[in-house]
Design a protein around this motif. Structure first.
Motif, PDB file in Angstrom:
ATOM      1  N   UNK A 340       0.819  -1.185   0.031  1.00 17.59           N
ATOM      2  CA  UNK A 340      -0.045  -0.139   0.140  1.00 17.59           C
ATOM      3  C   UNK A 340       0.872   1.322   0.080  1.00 17.59           C
ATOM      4  N   UNK A 341       1.976   1.156   0.767  1.00 14.09           N
ATOM      5  CA  UNK A 341       2.769   2.446   0.942  1.00 14.09           C
ATOM      6  C   UNK A 341       3.690   2.571  -0.262  1.00 14.09           C
ATOM      7  N   UNK A 342       4.381   1.477  -0.683  1.00 13.26           N
ATOM      8  CA  UNK A 342       5.257   1.429  -1.974  1.00 13.26           C
ATOM      9  C   UNK A 342       4.560   1.890  -3.358  1.00 13.26           C
ATOM     10  N   UNK A 343       3.250   1.598  -3.323  1.00 16.80           N
ATOM     11  CA  UNK A 343       2.416   1.741  -4.343  1.00 16.80           C
ATOM     12  C   UNK A 343       1.767   3.251  -4.521  1.00 16.80           C
ATOM     13  N   UNK A 344       1.631   3.822  -3.382  1.00 21.18           N
ATOM     14  CA  UNK A 344       1.040   5.232  -3.428  1.00 21.18           C
ATOM     15  C   UNK A 344       1.781   6.276  -3.849  1.00 21.18           C
ATOM     16  N   UNK A 345       1.025   7.238  -4.322  1.00 26.01           N
ATOM     17  CA  UNK A 345       1.768   8.386  -4.865  1.00 26.01           C
ATOM     18  C   UNK A 345       1.326   9.637  -3.792  1.00 26.01           C
TER      19      UNK A 345
END
Length: 375
Positions: A340-345
């Motif tokens: 969730x964190x790594x794919x967020x912008x």
């Protein structure tokens, strides 16, 4: 946004040595029959959505445990609450009966009613004949986390039509993560959070099964953040969210499996999500709604009201075989939060006005893990 942040990659794609064996998609859709859809509202992409001074950054995520099956087929389920400052509808019946029918929707705190209305509308339309001919009632599962730091939550932008759109878009295959659906406006450890998923496969008595998670991650403060046992948050204190001395968010974890399990076993499985989020550093803060649901697609059969049978039979896993199942749940939840964190912008802050909620910098995380000998 830097070039590094533009090319978002999941935890494993970045080379993080995550434990366990994932399914082909490393997603909740690895569980056969489970579909996921989402509908995202972002005035940063569509200015017409904004009706006041604050931006709109929210949405709805839909999980269909039985996909678009023509008949209402329950799934066995269990539920656990680590910290109860949040909402998950339908759980009283799940705790009593051990099952539910219909979709699971994730949205923001003030969108629960409209999402519930949309899910009920869909059930009445999709299962029109059983609901028309019998005294049935719809109790879909709708859970929430608070997105009012990035979204005009008091503008009540989520509607039942958005919930229906999320349900109707549900599909197998890869799941959109980060700033999508109900996770669009969420914050995790003061970085941009949102939707994340992961799965684990395991073999029991010569048969292959899947345990998987989907999270709406909106929890934690920066100093708590831990990745693969390394307290990276303490060294990533730049660009913190202003005026955030305590945890103000929540997390919803949905665990799915095709293992035949009893409601009591599923209740215990849901509890293991606590360990999964704890690996990331959170203790489950006082202001947090940490709500977990586990369901099994095994032992399919009609609703008791429609079966006409006095008896029902099912099979279940021996308790002595549960340890690897518990570990699969823990690992899936841990990795889902990271995805969730790594794919967020990056997303602009709504309140306080000005500033950016930054997405986590994967290169900084990788560097800290290297220094600790974990990468």
């Amino acid at each position: 946004m830097t070039e590094t942040l533009k090319a978002r990659k999941r935890a494993r794609a970045l080379g993080l040595p995550m434990p366990g064996t994932p399914g082909p998609l490393n997603a909740i859709t690895d569980v056969p029959g489970v579909l996921v859809g989402s509908h995202t509202l972002s005035s940063h992409a569509d200015r017409s959505l904004q009706t006041g001074d604050l931006p709109v950054q929210t949405g709805v995520t839909a999980i269909l445990p039985r996909g678009f099956a023509e008949q209402p087929i329950p799934v066995w389920a269990g539920q656990h609450t680590l910290n109860g400052n949040g909402e998950m509808t339908g759980t009283h019946w799940i705790r009593d009966a051990g099952w539910f029918v219909g979709p699971i929707l994730l949205t923001n705190s003030h969108g629960v009613g409209m999402a519930h209305h949309g899910a009920t509308r869909w059930m009445l339309e999709h299962y029109a004949e059983p609901w028309r001919d019998n005294h049935l009632w719809a109790m879909p599962v709708v859970a929430e986390t608070y997105d009012g730091v990035l979204n005009d939550i008091n503008g009540l932008h989520v509607t039942d039509d958005h919930a229906l759109a999320a349900i109707r878009s549900a599909a197998s295959g890869p799941v959109a993560e980060g700033n999508t659906g109900g996770g669009a406006g969420m914050i995790c450890y003061e970085f941009k959070g949102g939707t994340g998923t992961a799965s684990r496969v395991l073999e029991i008595d010569g048969q292959r099964f899947t345990v998987a998670a989907l999270v709406q991650a909106n929890h934690g403060i920066r100093p708590w953040l831990t990745v693969l046992g390394v307290p990276v948050g303490a060294d990533m204190m730049a660009d913190r969210i202003p005026d955030r001395p305590a945890e103000l968010g929540s997390i919803v974890c949905i665990l799915a499996t095709d293992l035949p399990m009893t409601p009591g076993q599923l209740d215990r499985l849901a509890r293991r999500a606590t360990i999964g989020i704890g690996r990331g550093g959170t203790p489950g803060g006082n202001n947090s709604g940490d709500l977990f649901l586990a369901f099994s697609t095994a032992n399919a059969g009609p609703m008791p009201q429609l079966s006409g049978a006095a008896w029902r039979q099912s099979i279940a896993l021996s308790d002595e075989c549960l340890d690897p199942v518990y570990m699969a749940a823990v690992e899936s939840v841990e990795e889902s939060v990271l995805n969730a964190m790594f794919m967020a912008e990056d997303v602009p802050l709504a309140r306080p006005l000005g500033g950016i909620c930054k997405a986590i910098d994967p290169e900084e995380v990788l560097d800290l893990l290297r220094r600790a000998g974990r990468h």
